[in-house]
Design an enzyme around this catalytic site. Structure first.
Site, mmCIF file in Angstrom:
data_model
loop_
_atom_site.group_PDB
_atom_site.id
_atom_site.type_symbol
_atom_site.label_atom_id
_atom_site.label_comp_id
_atom_site.label_asym_id
_atom_site.label_seq_id
_atom_site.Cartn_x
_atom_site.Cartn_y
_atom_site.Cartn_z
ATOM 1 C CG ASP A 34 -44.901 -29.315 -11.018
ATOM 2 O OD1 ASP A 34 -44.754 -30.352 -11.533
ATOM 3 O OD2 ASP A 34 -44.802 -29.716 -9.421
ATOM 4 C CD GLU A 36 -45.163 -31.435 -5.761
ATOM 5 O OE1 GLU A 36 -45.225 -32.547 -5.613
ATOM 6 O OE2 GLU A 36 -44.407 -30.925 -6.545
ATOM 7 C CG HIS A 175 -40.553 -34.331 -5.906
ATOM 8 N ND1 HIS A 175 -41.396 -34.938 -7.073
ATOM 9 C CD2 HIS A 175 -39.346 -35.215 -5.897
ATOM 10 C CE1 HIS A 175 -40.404 -36.003 -7.573
ATOM 11 N NE2 HIS A 175 -39.447 -36.203 -6.769
ATOM 12 C CG ASP A 180 -40.535 -29.830 -9.288
ATOM 13 O OD1 ASP A 180 -39.496 -29.606 -8.990
ATOM 14 O OD2 ASP A 180 -41.542 -31.064 -9.273
#
Length: 605
Positions: A34, A36, A175, A180
């Site tokens: 994952d 960001e 998030h 995540d």
């Protein structure tokens, strides 16, 4: 090739390997990742955090987490959403350092992400930006799987937070990349458990899983297991040994497997697979042999799921009748009376278009009654489109000259008729009757296509034998014997071997094909056309020829080769749709201006 050696080769082709059986999910290493980021566009935004979890057989093998300095300010709304601020990433490594570390962590695994297109897109863009090569990981998208497996009654949507609740994840998505990724691991395991109950047990099946493929359809994938990985033909059969479908492939096993996965998009194939009980393979030495065998089997069995089986023998011919005053007619087969024929045409509409083209430039009679010389003139005679032999106004000798012009299109020099067409189109264009000119041009194209087809096929049908060769992909020679337009034999000589002994052996064992009688060809017209295309393909050499193989120098093939490119060019200018045969009742809609339409038509001839 001896029978024993051939049997060994076939058994070697049929023997399965672990790769053929698929990779069990328990043996697959997944890296769930994952990211960001500073925004939603990989080309313009940067990565701020990478989180990943490595798992195999339900066990966590390791975790990876790092903040990344994106070398740009983080937008305020992104900081509110993720909690990652500029201060947090100020001393974090740049992507030039973080990406290689992640790639090393994920090496040899299958990448998993929720909405994988987003995360993998950013990783690929980062690799391109830093000049690193992307390893080409297999990718699995839990969002795609969830849309197939989680119904609306269970979850209002397929967001990661909603799915984490459905599958009871121990980590709540917030998030942050590692959190995540941990939640996605739990979602992945829940989805794998569901597909396992549906008979999905390998990575290949999981990656191609679709709810469009029914469990019963997927369970029949075992039908492909004993099939050879070799070129040839395959027949799906039902419980009563009736042939349902015939297909051909360079790799029979691989192709048949696709019928049990989402890669098969044809809806009627799901019904075919439901009825299938066995798949029978026929290994062929060359792709040409496979094409011909497929065609013959479809014609023999008329499988209900082959569209071609419904139109196998529906071709028609245009015939110049053997009468005192000949005319043109459409017939379903070539008669044995010496009459000239062109074709076959795919439909009566295209055949009628060819007839209309002849009538446009050659004043043949169009009436079907018996000519007595005491009849009444029709409107065509008043228009100068017919010499009216029915009234005695045109003698048999004068009409014979008209017939010769038509016969030249069928079997001789078509250039004079093409000149008449050119004059006719110029006349229509000068009158700004551009749609009429386009219609005449399209009809003439159907005419020369049919005539060219007949002129190209006729010599092959008359030839007792043609032996031809082409280099095979393995370095030897593909050798083919064609007798009266029918594939009589084929063999492949090994690399480095003298091909002539194989040629002689093939000729000695090839099918005996007697000369065909009119109306009774030795092969389907489509088979002869397949062989002719192969003979005309690059690299084919004629080894022996028993007979003559010629076509008229100024025949319809020459006119077709000149007309088709011009028509294609004119269509780009004119905007006509030429997929529909221009027969009676056909309509066309020009999208360009009249002047451009006229110019396009003049260039077409």
């Amino acid at each position: 090739m001896s029978a024993a050696r051939h049997t060994v080769q076939v058994m070697q082709a049929i023997q399965a390997t672990f790769d053929d059986l698929g990779t069990p999910l328990a043996d697959v290493t997944f890296v769930v990742v994952d990211l960001e980021t500073t925004g939603g566009t990989p080309a313009q935004c940067g990565i701020t955090e990478i989180g990943a979890v490595k798992v195999r057989a339900g066990e966590v093998l390791g975790e990876f987490q790092t903040l990344v300095n994106p070398a740009e300010p983080i937008p305020a709304f992104i900081s509110v959403l993720t909690g990652i601020t500029d201060a947090m990433v100020r001393d974090a490594p740049r992507i030039e350092s973080a990406l290689p570390a992640f790639l090393e962590f994920a090496a040899g695994s299958v990448l998993v992400a929720h909405n994988a297109g987003f995360d993998i897109g950013f990783l690929k863009a980062a690799a391109a930006r830093v000049g690193a090569s992307w390893p080409g990981f297999p990718v699995l998208d839990t969002l795609h799987l969830a849309r197939q497996l989680v119904v609306r009654d269970e979850s209002p949507n397929h967001r990661l937070s909603s799915l984490a609740q459905v599958f009871g994840s121990s980590t709540t998505p917030d998030h942050r990349a590692l959190h995540d990724a941990r939640a996605t691991v739990d979602v992945l395991h829940g989805l794998i458990e569901r597909v396992g109950n549906l008979g999905v047990h390998t990575l290949e099946e999981l990656r191609s899983y679709s709810s469009r493929v029914t469990p019963s359809q997927r369970r029949k994938r075992f039908l492909a297991d004993p099939l050879p990985s070799a070129p040839g033909v395959y027949l799906f059969k039902d419980g009563s040994d009736r042939v349902l479908y015939v297909g051909t492939s360079r790799d029979i096993r691989t192709r048949v497997r696709t019928y049990f996965t989402a890669s098969e998009q044809r809806s009627r194939m799901a019904e075919m697979v439901r009825l299938a009980h066995v798949v029978h393979p026929i290994v062929c030495q060359t792709s040409l042999e496979a094409q011909v065998r497929e065609l013959r089997l479809i014609d023999e069995h008329k499988p209900r799921f082959n569209r071609r089986s419904k139109h196998g023998r529906t071709g028609v011919w245009v015939r110049l009748t053997q009468e005192r005053f000949p005319r043109l007619s459409i017939v379903k087969k070539v008669s044995d009376d010496g009459a000239h024929h062109i074709g076959p045409f795919r439909s009566r509409a295209t055949a009628q278009a060819a007839i209309d083209a002849v009538h446009e430039v050659v004043p043949l009679r169009q009436c079907t009654g018996r000519v007595t010389g005491r009849g009444t003139a029709c409107a065509l005679a008043d228009m100068g489109r017919c010499g009216a032999p029915c009234t005695g106004a045109q003698s048999e000798g004068d009409y014979a000259a008209v017939v010769e012009d038509c016969r030249a299109i069928f079997s001789g020099d078509a250039r004079p008729t093409a000149g008449l067409l050119h004059a006719r189109l110029e006349e229509l264009a000068s009158q700004e009757r551009f749609e009429d000119a386009s219609r005449v041009r399209d009809r003439f194209l159907q005419l020369v296509r049919g005539a060219a087809r007949a002129q190209r096929l006729a010599p092959l049908l008359r030839t007792s034998e043609i032996v031809a060769a082409r280099r095979s992909d393995l370095g030897g020679w593909e050798l083919v014997s064609i007798r009266h337009g029918r594939l009589a034999g084929t063999v492949v000589s090994p690399r480095g071997a003298d091909p002539m002994p194989y040629v002689h052996a093939m000729q000695a064992t090839a099918e005996v094909v007697p000369p065909p009688r009119p109306g009774h060809p030795a092969a389907l017209t489509e088979e002869t056309e397949i062989l002719l295309r192969w003979l005309e393909s690059p690299g084919v050499r004629i080894v022996e020829l028993d007979g003559t193989w010629t076509c008229p120098v100024g025949g319809a093939g020459l006119i077709r080769s000149r007309l088709e490119p011009a028509v294609a060019s004119a269509q780009e200018v004119v905007g006509f749709d030429n997929d529909v045969p221009a027969g009676r009742g056909a309509t066309r809609k020009p999208v360009g201006g009249l002047t451009r339409t006229g110019n396009g038509l003049r260039r077409a001839v």
